[in-house]
Write an enzyme that holds these catalytic residues in place. Sequence first.
Site, mmCIF file in Angstrom:
data_model
loop_
_atom_site.group_PDB
_atom_site.id
_atom_site.type_symbol
_atom_site.label_atom_id
_atom_site.label_comp_id
_atom_site.label_asym_id
_atom_site.label_seq_id
_atom_site.Cartn_x
_atom_site.Cartn_y
_atom_site.Cartn_z
ATOM 1 N N HIS A 129 -3.711 -5.546 0.992
ATOM 2 C CA HIS A 129 -3.048 -5.788 2.275
ATOM 3 C C HIS A 129 -3.024 -7.276 2.648
ATOM 4 C CE1 HIS A 129 -2.583 -1.635 3.784
ATOM 5 N NE2 HIS A 129 -3.646 -1.378 3.043
ATOM 6 N N CYS A 140 0.839 -1.204 0.000
ATOM 7 C CA CYS A 140 0.000 0.000 0.000
ATOM 8 C C CYS A 140 0.879 1.261 0.000
ATOM 9 C CB CYS A 140 -0.970 -0.040 1.179
ATOM 10 S SG CYS A 140 -2.345 1.103 0.995
ATOM 11 N N GLU A 162 -1.226 -8.619 4.833
ATOM 12 C CA GLU A 162 -1.040 -8.751 6.287
ATOM 13 C C GLU A 162 -2.365 -8.630 7.034
ATOM 14 O OE1 GLU A 162 -0.894 -6.057 4.704
ATOM 15 O OE2 GLU A 162 -1.056 -4.270 5.960
#
Lengths: 234, 85
Positions: A203, A86, A205
């Site tokens: 994302h 990002c 994560e």
Amino acid sequence: MKVGIIRFPGSNCDEDAYHAVVDHLGAQAVFLWHKDHDLQGADLVILPGGFSYGDYLRAGAIARFSPIMREVVAHAERGAPVLAICNGFQIACEAGLLPGALLRNAQLRFVCEQVHLRVESIATRFSARYHIGQVIRIPVAHGDGRYTADGDTIARLEGEGRVVFRYVDAAGHVTHEANPNASLRNIAGIVNERGNVLGMMPHPERATDVRLGSADGLPLLHSIADALLTEVNA
Amino acid sequence: MTRYRVAIHIEPRRGILDPQGKAVAGALHSLGFGDVVDVRVGRYLVLDTDAPDADTARATAARMCEQLLANPVTEDFHIATVEPA
């Protein structure tokens, strides 16, 4: 594997990255302040999401001058892995680690939603645990995610198999509607020429636990760990 | 050394979609300014800098644009004015 997570003023996905790496991947992680001059022996560097320096001037434009970025660039030049997520992707482009740029989403709205990505290449150290054409669910949260590059660069990325993830619909089709920001060719993630720097707007994560909606980001982290282990044993 | 005021225009490169410009054009059309055919939204910077002469100030400002102020992938710049500050 030791993971160094860079914290810039304005980073806000650093804790998410830590949680994913430590609690779900089971690896060691340290936070590295942007003014640090030492990666503390990190095998993998994560440039996390957020709004470093308030996105002043352009997203990622100022962060690349942070002292720690000199070490991150040297780490990448040694061929060691960098995962740029990002705002991290924006920083990596501004720092010249990846080609192209991220522009304001075409619809001028911040998008925050689960999207579908198609895995376009498994011949990278970031994606070996997926299978080619696999459709995964990963969230996006950004206002400036429209990937763009000149025609020659796009042709090279496509020709060299460096587009790793593409925005698709649930059935895996590349459509205009499935593209949350109007990125060229629905590009969601790319690697550099050497294949050791991955930049992506979604994302992974935030997709490491089915209880939070998806664990489809976990194979990405496992892929990196596998590759590092192979390197050590080689 | 003389102090110069340098004005810099930075705008989205032609051919790259500028959604802000399109939105502003749409708003102008809805106000009745139907003759507007294109709008692009960029940045305008004014900086004061010391230099031996105006040409040097201009050349230095261009280097600043290339290295930081403009994104070489997506934006074009031009130095609008260089005047004694």
